[in-house]
Design a protein around this motif. Structure first.
Motif, PDB file in Angstrom:
ATOM      1  N   ASN A 296       0.813  -1.226   0.000  1.00  0.00           N
ATOM      2  CA  ASN A 296       0.000   0.000   0.000  1.00  0.00           C
ATOM      3  C   ASN A 296       0.844   1.273   0.000  1.00  0.00           C
ATOM      4  OD1 ASN A 296       1.025   0.022   2.562  1.00  0.00           O
ATOM      5  ND2 ASN A 296      -0.948   0.187   3.617  1.00  0.00           N
ATOM      6  N   GLY A 297       2.184   1.134  -0.028  1.00  0.00           N
ATOM      7  CA  GLY A 297       3.055   2.302  -0.061  1.00  0.00           C
ATOM      8  C   GLY A 297       3.691   2.645   1.268  1.00  0.00           C
ATOM      9  N   ASP A 298       3.259   2.011   2.375  1.00  0.00           N
ATOM     10  CA  ASP A 298       3.872   2.256   3.679  1.00  0.00           C
ATOM     11  C   ASP A 298       5.250   1.597   3.742  1.00  0.00           C
ATOM     12  OD1 ASP A 298       1.483   3.427   4.217  1.00  0.00           O
ATOM     13  OD2 ASP A 298       0.803   1.949   5.693  1.00  0.00           O
ATOM     14  N   CYS A 299       6.069   2.023   4.701  1.00  0.00           N
ATOM     15  CA  CYS A 299       7.405   1.457   4.857  1.00  0.00           C
ATOM     16  C   CYS A 299       7.807   1.492   6.324  1.00  0.00           C
ATOM     17  CB  CYS A 299       8.423   2.223   4.007  1.00  0.00           C
ATOM     18  SG  CYS A 299      10.100   1.537   4.078  1.00  0.00           S
TER      19      CYS A 299
ATOM     20  N   GLY B  43       2.454  10.518   4.171  1.00  0.00           N
ATOM     21  CA  GLY B  43       3.460  11.417   4.728  1.00  0.00           C
ATOM     22  C   GLY B  43       3.559  11.402   6.237  1.00  0.00           C
ATOM     23  N   ASN B  44       2.592  10.791   6.943  1.00  0.00           N
ATOM     24  CA  ASN B  44       2.701  10.660   8.394  1.00  0.00           C
ATOM     25  C   ASN B  44       3.853   9.716   8.736  1.00  0.00           C
ATOM     26  OD1 ASN B  44       0.400  12.222   8.454  1.00  0.00           O
ATOM     27  ND2 ASN B  44      -0.978  10.502   8.828  1.00  0.00           N
TER      28      ASN B  44
ATOM     29  N   GLY C  24       8.068   7.474  21.868  1.00  0.00           N
ATOM     30  CA  GLY C  24       8.074   7.654  20.426  1.00  0.00           C
ATOM     31  C   GLY C  24       7.507   8.988  20.008  1.00  0.00           C
ATOM     32  N   THR C  25       7.715   9.316  18.738  1.00  0.00           N
ATOM     33  CA  THR C  25       7.271  10.580  18.151  1.00  0.00           C
ATOM     34  C   THR C  25       6.444  10.294  16.909  1.00  0.00           C
ATOM     35  OG1 THR C  25       9.230  11.757  18.946  1.00  0.00           O
ATOM     36  CG2 THR C  25       8.030  12.754  17.117  1.00  0.00           C
ATOM     37  N   MET C  26       5.232  10.859  16.872  1.00  0.00           N
ATOM     38  CA  MET C  26       4.385  10.789  15.686  1.00  0.00           C
ATOM     39  C   MET C  26       4.356  12.175  15.055  1.00  0.00           C
ATOM     40  SD  MET C  26       2.289   8.961  13.732  1.00  0.00           S
ATOM     41  CE  MET C  26       1.564   7.612  14.661  1.00  0.00           C
ATOM     42  N   ILE C  27       4.685  12.244  13.767  1.00  0.00           N
ATOM     43  CA  ILE C  27       4.671  13.511  13.033  1.00  0.00           C
ATOM     44  C   ILE C  27       3.682  13.374  11.887  1.00  0.00           C
ATOM     45  CG2 ILE C  27       6.043  15.203  11.766  1.00  0.00           C
ATOM     46  CD1 ILE C  27       8.525  14.088  13.177  1.00  0.00           C
ATOM     47  N   TRP C  28       2.635  14.193  11.916  1.00  0.00           N
ATOM     48  CA  TRP C  28       1.631  14.156  10.863  1.00  0.00           C
ATOM     49  C   TRP C  28       2.056  15.045   9.698  1.00  0.00           C
ATOM     50  CZ3 TRP C  28       0.334  13.497  15.940  1.00  0.00           C
ATOM     51  CH2 TRP C  28      -0.491  12.413  16.245  1.00  0.00           C
ATOM     52  N   SER C  29       1.536  14.756   8.524  1.00  0.00           N
ATOM     53  CA  SER C  29       1.899  15.518   7.333  1.00  0.00           C
ATOM     54  C   SER C  29       1.445  16.969   7.416  1.00  0.00           C
ATOM     55  CB  SER C  29       1.301  14.851   6.082  1.00  0.00           C
ATOM     56  OG  SER C  29      -0.114  14.732   6.204  1.00  0.00           O
TER      57      SER C  29
ATOM     58  N   LYS D  51      -6.648   7.644  13.063  1.00  0.00           N
ATOM     59  CA  LYS D  51      -7.372   6.787  12.117  1.00  0.00           C
ATOM     60  C   LYS D  51      -6.580   6.604  10.828  1.00  0.00           C
ATOM     61  CE  LYS D  51     -12.160   7.536  13.612  1.00  0.00           C
ATOM     62  NZ  LYS D  51     -13.487   8.071  13.226  1.00  0.00           N
ATOM     63  N   GLU D  52      -5.769   7.610  10.482  1.00  0.00           N
ATOM     64  CA  GLU D  52      -4.984   7.546   9.258  1.00  0.00           C
ATOM     65  C   GLU D  52      -3.641   6.844   9.471  1.00  0.00           C
ATOM     66  OE1 GLU D  52      -4.479  11.549   8.101  1.00  0.00           O
ATOM     67  OE2 GLU D  52      -6.613  11.970   7.821  1.00  0.00           O
ATOM     68  N   CYS D  53      -3.429   6.322  10.668  1.00  0.00           N
ATOM     69  CA  CYS D  53      -2.120   5.739  10.995  1.00  0.00           C
ATOM     70  C   CYS D  53      -2.254   4.270  11.374  1.00  0.00           C
ATOM     71  CB  CYS D  53      -1.458   6.532  12.123  1.00  0.00           C
ATOM     72  SG  CYS D  53      -1.211   8.270  11.735  1.00  0.00           S
TER      73      CYS D  53
END
Length: 743
Positions: A149-152, A173-174, A189-194, A259-261
């Motif tokens: 799906n494009g995630d890595c 981009g998240n 941890g660190t979550m950075i949204w687009s 929800k997008e993560c």
């Protein structure tokens, strides 16, 4: 007559052999494929030959063959379309090979006893790939998984799931950078949204839980104790600039932003190579004997340890696309000597009930307040007023909380920040992210306490991630640091490769009430923050009086800090590294001499690394380019020795992650004060970590008296307490004997 009969018999035998050979040759010419049962032929033992075998159930093998088993290079086809091409050892897929499925999926890499084990790349039928380390069909160790799906995801794995330190990048981009457990974001941890929003803090099962900060792109942030249901959540907004009414509900993080993560599960493997190993008739007796040996093994105490190892490593889990039961051959090898077990982290965890538990809470509350407090934009050009000794901020921390501080469970205390703008700028200069800094010290994980290895009686504390060291200090040492702060700032700003400590903050905790106790401490970089195991460590000053641990070799372990007279190695650096080392030692010693500092030392830790089979070594230069004279000498084994995370672990600079050679040396038995012995010609490839420590001791009246007193009893050149100029010269001379150019 007898001679004629003998000759006739010999001729008949030779003729029979030639007829048999001709018959075999005719069969090979006129038969499209030699179809034979596995047990039809009886070659000599140990003979390796090339065969083509049609086996029961429609299976087919072509390749090298020995003792009625595949041995060497070969190809195996199954009727369902699966195929293995690669190396075999006594009927098992062992070594490098490629396994392909009828769906189009492939695995190319290392095998052990039929299991995907070692370094390898899996390419799925949907196009997703995993490249990294495997252990018995599980992704285990370092690896990169690119999903369909494009995630890595790039980071650590355990038992087939993300576990450890890792980075997950979503297609939109998240991104999340931090700790994982069993495939979930778990830990710091660190979550950075687009859209620029960012959360730094603790996670549990994929959601924020515990201490954490949510930041908006405009600089505003919300510091809180997070909870998914919102009932136990409480925190404080810190708006950027003037107070705004457009503050968003923090629960939106749970309801919308996350929800997008979602973590992509990845495709499942229908059948594993280890499940496709054919049951060779020649292996039946061998397996039967192995099972008898294993049953005896399980009757001994070692079996419980074997089970512990399998459970700890995650091999006994039953998952889709993974083998549930471990290979018996691997189980027998799991009973290893105790010394091979993973060593525990150094120090004592400060948990509730520890005498310094309240002090740790005070420290964490103070750091969180200092770092989270809004401030002006940082400029590296500081005004002289920022270094003023009177530049300090006192903050009260009552247990019930105040307008500026949260409620807490510790005692009432006061917190002092010394020259806060200077240390804030130093953190920026040293590329320390404020959120990461706060998480390391103030996260849910407790600090670890180390008792001082020196004579000062001060204590050291390590953060759980080993990145930062916190040292308690005397009032005099604090005054020295404040006095030399302007010169220190200019020195570390001018020389990026300086070996002096990196200081990130100077603070004081004052307990109120009858105790009125003051504890001063400085926060600095931990030189040994590395994934490499530090096998030996030395504290070197260049003096000989009292500079030994008086420990026999049998009692020395990796946590023992040895001294000058214990040193039994010379370190050989590549030419450019050695030149940079000499230049920087001169610069740092000049700086310390000008500031009237003495009694400092060079702390060295090193890791013995394995030598590749080709004998090649790694050549890295101070400027980061490959030396043309040594181009092509880098071995893959050497590359694999380096840590995988380039942003945190793989940076190589003077004193950090430095490849070198350590040459064994021996001292003459009749010369006890000899600091540098004779080289023996025995070399070891090592990774070096070193830096100058303890730079807060000036040559005051106490040290002058110590020098005068000891000079009457011992050789004045052998004692540690000497004039800064003499100390600097002796230190340099010693270091340039311990570190030499590798010719």
């Amino acid at each position: 007559m007898n001679k004629k009969l003998g000759f006739r018999k010999a001729l008949e035998n030779r003729l029979k052999k030639s007829q048999v050979a001709a018959k075999k040759k005719a069969i090979s010419i006129f038969t499209a494929m030699s179809v034979a049962h596995v047990d039809d032929e009886d070659p000599s033992p140990g003979e390796v030959r090339h065969v083509e075998k049609a086996l029961p159930k429609g299976e087919f093998y072509t390749g090298q063959w020995c003792d009625n088993l595949p041995h060497g290079d070969g190809k195996y086809l199954w009727p369902d379309g699966c195929m293995y091409v690669g190396e075999w050892c006594k009927g098992k897929m062992v070594g490098k090979g490629k396994f392909s499925w009828p769906s189009g999926a492939t695995y190319e890499g290392e095998f052990k006893s039929g299991y995907m084990d070692g370094n390898g790349t899996y390419t799925g039928f949907s196009g997703e790939t995993y490249k990294g380390s495997w252990v018995m069909n599980y992704k285990q160790g370092e690896g990169i998984h690119c999903y369909a799906n494009g995630d890595c995801y790039e980071g650590q794995w355990r038992g087939g799931s993300q576990d450890g330190q890792g980075k997950y990048l979503w297609k939109n981009g998240n991104q999340y950078i931090g700790q994982w457990k069993n495939g979930w974001m778990n830990g710091d941890g660190t979550m950075i949204w687009s859209n620029g929003n960012r959360y730094d803090g603790s996670w549990e099962d994929g959601f924020p839980r515990g201490n954490g900060n949510f930041r908006w792109p405009d600089g505003s942030f919300y510091a809180a104790i997070w909870s998914k249901d919102g009932q136990d959540q409480n925190g404080t907004y810190y708006p950027f600039g003037s107070l705004t009414d457009n503050l968003e509900d923090p629960q939106r993080v749970f309801l919308e932003d996350l929800k997008e993560c979602k973590i992509c599960p990845g495709e499942k493997v229908s059948i594993l190579p280890s499940q496709k190993i054919p049951n060779w008739p020649a292996m039946a007796k061998r397996n039967e004997g192995r099972q008898r040996r294993l049953s005896k093994l399980h009757n001994h105490s070692c079996s419980s340890y074997v089970n512990d190892v399998w459970n700890a490593e995650g091999y006994s889990r039953f998952e889709d696309g993974a083998v549930g039961a471990p290979n018996p051959e691997y189980s027998s090898r799991a009973c290893v000597p105790p010394l091979m077990k993973m060593t525990k982290k150094q120090g004592q965890m400060i948990s509730k009930g520890h005498k310094n538990y309240d002090l740790m809470l005070n420290l964490q509350l103070g750091i969180r307040h200092s770092v989270g407090r809004p401030g002006p934009a940082i400029s590296l050009d500081l005004k002289p007023s920022a270094f003023d000794p009177k530049e300090k901020i006192w903050t009260k921390f009552p247990p019930e909380g105040s307008k500026h501080t949260p409620p807490h469970q510790s005692c009432d205390f006061r917190w002092k920040d010394y020259c806060p703008l200077v240390f804030r700028t130093l953190r920026k200069l040293f590329n320390v992210d404020a959120a990461d800094y706060m998480l390391s010290i103030c996260g849910n994980d407790a600090l670890r306490e180390l008792s001082s290895p020196g004579k000062s009686g001060m204590f050291f504390y390590l953060t759980n991630d080993d990145r930062y060291m916190i040292k308690t200090m005397k009032k005099a040492e604090g005054k020295v640091l404040i006095r030399m702060l302007p010169a220190y700032y200019n020195h570390v700003r001018s020389f990026q490769n300086t070996l002096v400590p990196k200081f990130f903050g100077l603070h004081c905790v004052k307990l109120t009430g009858s105790a009125q106790k003051k504890v001063r401490f400085v926060i600095m970089e931990n030189l040994f923050c590395t994934r490499y195991a530090i096998h030996r460590r030395f504290d070197l000053k260049g003096s000989s009086h009292g500079r030994t641990t008086y420990k026999p070799e049998s009692e020395v372990d990796p946590t023992t800090t040895l001294k000058d007279l214990d040193l039994n190695y010379i370190f050989r650096l590549q030419k450019l590294w050695f030149q940079e080392f000499c230049r920087q030692v001169d610069r740092d010693c000049d700086f310390l001499e000008q500031e009237r500092i003495m009694d400092y030392s060079l702390l060295i830790g090193f890791h013995f690394r394995e030598v590749s089979s080709s004998g090649s070594t790694e050549v890295v230069t101070p400027t980061g380019y490959q030396d043309p004279e040594n181009e092509g000498r880098l071995s893959q084994a050497s590359k694999d020795q380096l840590p995988a995370d380039p942003s945190r672990w793989s940076s190589i600079r003077l004193g950090i992650n430095m490849p070198a050679r350590a040459e064994k040396m021996v001292r003459k038995p009749d010369c006890e004060a000899q600091l540098v012995g004779e080289p023996t010609g025995v070399f070891y490839d090592v990774i070096l970590f070193f830096g100058i420590i303890d730079i807060l001791q000036d040559y005051d009246i106490t040290k002058k008296l110590e020098h005068a007193y000891k000079s009457m009893q011992y050789d004045p050149t052998s004692i540690s307490a000497v004039d800064p100029k003499q100390y600097s010269k002796r230190f340099r001379d010693f270091m340039f004997k311990v570190f030499v150019e590798d010719t």
